[in-house]
Write an enzyme that holds these catalytic residues in place. Sequence first.
Site, PDB file in Angstrom:
ATOM      1  N   TYR A 118      43.577   5.032   6.606  1.00  0.00           N
ATOM      2  CA  TYR A 118      42.870   6.275   6.935  1.00  0.00           C
ATOM      3  C   TYR A 118      43.509   7.014   8.106  1.00  0.00           C
ATOM      4  CZ  TYR A 118      39.240   4.741   3.742  1.00  0.00           C
ATOM      5  OH  TYR A 118      38.563   4.357   2.617  1.00  0.00           O
ATOM      6  N   TYR A 130      29.313   0.614   0.882  1.00  0.00           N
ATOM      7  CA  TYR A 130      30.781   0.674   0.804  1.00  0.00           C
ATOM      8  C   TYR A 130      31.263  -0.484  -0.066  1.00  0.00           C
ATOM      9  CZ  TYR A 130      35.696   0.572   1.755  1.00  0.00           C
ATOM     10  OH  TYR A 130      37.058   0.566   1.575  1.00  0.00           O
ATOM     11  N   ASP A 174      27.904  -7.646  -3.656  1.00  0.00           N
ATOM     12  CA  ASP A 174      29.220  -7.528  -3.032  1.00  0.00           C
ATOM     13  C   ASP A 174      29.152  -8.226  -1.662  1.00  0.00           C
ATOM     14  OD1 ASP A 174      31.400  -6.768  -1.536  1.00  0.00           O
ATOM     15  OD2 ASP A 174      31.320  -4.648  -2.075  1.00  0.00           O
ATOM     16  N   LYS A 177      38.003 -11.112   1.695  1.00  0.00           N
ATOM     17  CA  LYS A 177      38.188 -11.147   3.143  1.00  0.00           C
ATOM     18  C   LYS A 177      38.379 -12.564   3.726  1.00  0.00           C
ATOM     19  CE  LYS A 177      35.950  -6.751   4.376  1.00  0.00           C
ATOM     20  NZ  LYS A 177      37.004  -5.983   5.017  1.00  0.00           N
TER      21      LYS A 177
END
Length: 438
Positions: free
Chosen positions: A24, A152, A253, A282
Amino acid sequence: MEVINTTISEEDIAFDKEHLWHPYTSLTQPLPVYPVESAEGVRIHLTDGRTLIDGMASWWSVIHGYNHPKLNQAVVNQTQKMAHVMFGGLTHQPAIDLGKKLVNLTPKGLEAVFLCDSGSISVEVAMKMAIQYQHALGKQNRSKFLTLKKGYHGDTSGAMSVCDPVSGMHHLFRDFMPQHFFMEAPERGFEETLAAGEIEDIEMFFELHAKNAAAFILEPIVQGAGGMRFYAPQYLKEIRRLCSMHGLLLIADEIATGFGRTGKLFAVEHADILPDILCVGKALTGGYMTLAATICTRNVADTICNGEAGVIMHGPTFMGNPLACAVANASLDLLQHSNWQQNITSIEVVLKTELSKAKAYPLVKDVRVLGAIGVIETTVPVNVQETQAFLVNRGVWIRPFRNLLYIMPSYAMCKEDLEHVCRMMVEVVQQEHCFNKV
Ligand code: PMP
């Protein structure tokens, strides 16, 4: 460990600025990046000789700390056998071991493991599983997803289509992305209960949209990159109940929350529910390598395999990469043989004690802590560049976003280091130059 200072040349830094995208960021107005020489334990060593205590665990992943001897060894051992071999038509011990561990560790009933490349891809696979499941049941119209605002789920297109419609930049990709249905984000905090009217609102949302939906996808208990919000387990219970009632699958998630972060091994355990599909990533490899998994129930797997395609329609080149599986096995062994629950409780106590001191300052809107996650929400956006410069000078690494200063450290961080990081965060909220005026 001896730290050898090398300097990355000015020329190479200039190359980085001109040619390398960072997450980003702009290539025309690049933000400063800090060159790293090495990392061990909870410390990051910069090339200029400065050392930072890492509050980010490299975006939730490095749960045991950097440069861990057992994880290093697992990589070395596996490299000597094979770094990679295709998973199509072949199999290997690291993948089998990891499959067993995931089936054993995740909530009972999740049995079919798809090993994939990254968190976003595991969400893509989960969404494809849900579509294939409904298709196999003859419900071709169920091509939409229900989800929560402020969620997200990743940056690939399917995952992006279920991210928060405002912060997820839906307007930019409007003509490209499928449109899904967004429920209001949960307002009740972790320890609160829902009023009857609030349950009716959820029921109404299902009444309106469930018939066209394949699944409800959500981040259980903690909405991470969408705002670091913690919500009541009762939402999960209600959504689970309504998914079953309306013939939808529930996709949890747990890419950020999985493997202990919230104080339970998986956040769904706070509500004692079983999702139909679980995404993990992760921390799976202790932050060593990119690897994720999508794990579904036997019923979902069987239904997919009895459908038109007869197979799961996904199979990436690096599926089940042996190196990544080997280090994931070593990381899960470390976790299971550690006192992770005790460590997280101790971290939670320090976070609560230290971060609550921020409440005294006018720029602070809220302080919240759950497990090994500590958040200071401010009234105005954080100036990331100024804040990082301030903290780096004080030996701390965190990466704020929007109006959130937050940490989710390695489970191995000691009390003194954690106190230092927290105290420096409380210092930040006293520095006007670290915030943008609105
Ligand atoms: N889901 C959640 C809840 C996440 O926090 C993230 C990453 N921040 C992802 C999905 C995407 O994972 P990755 O960045 O590995 O693609």
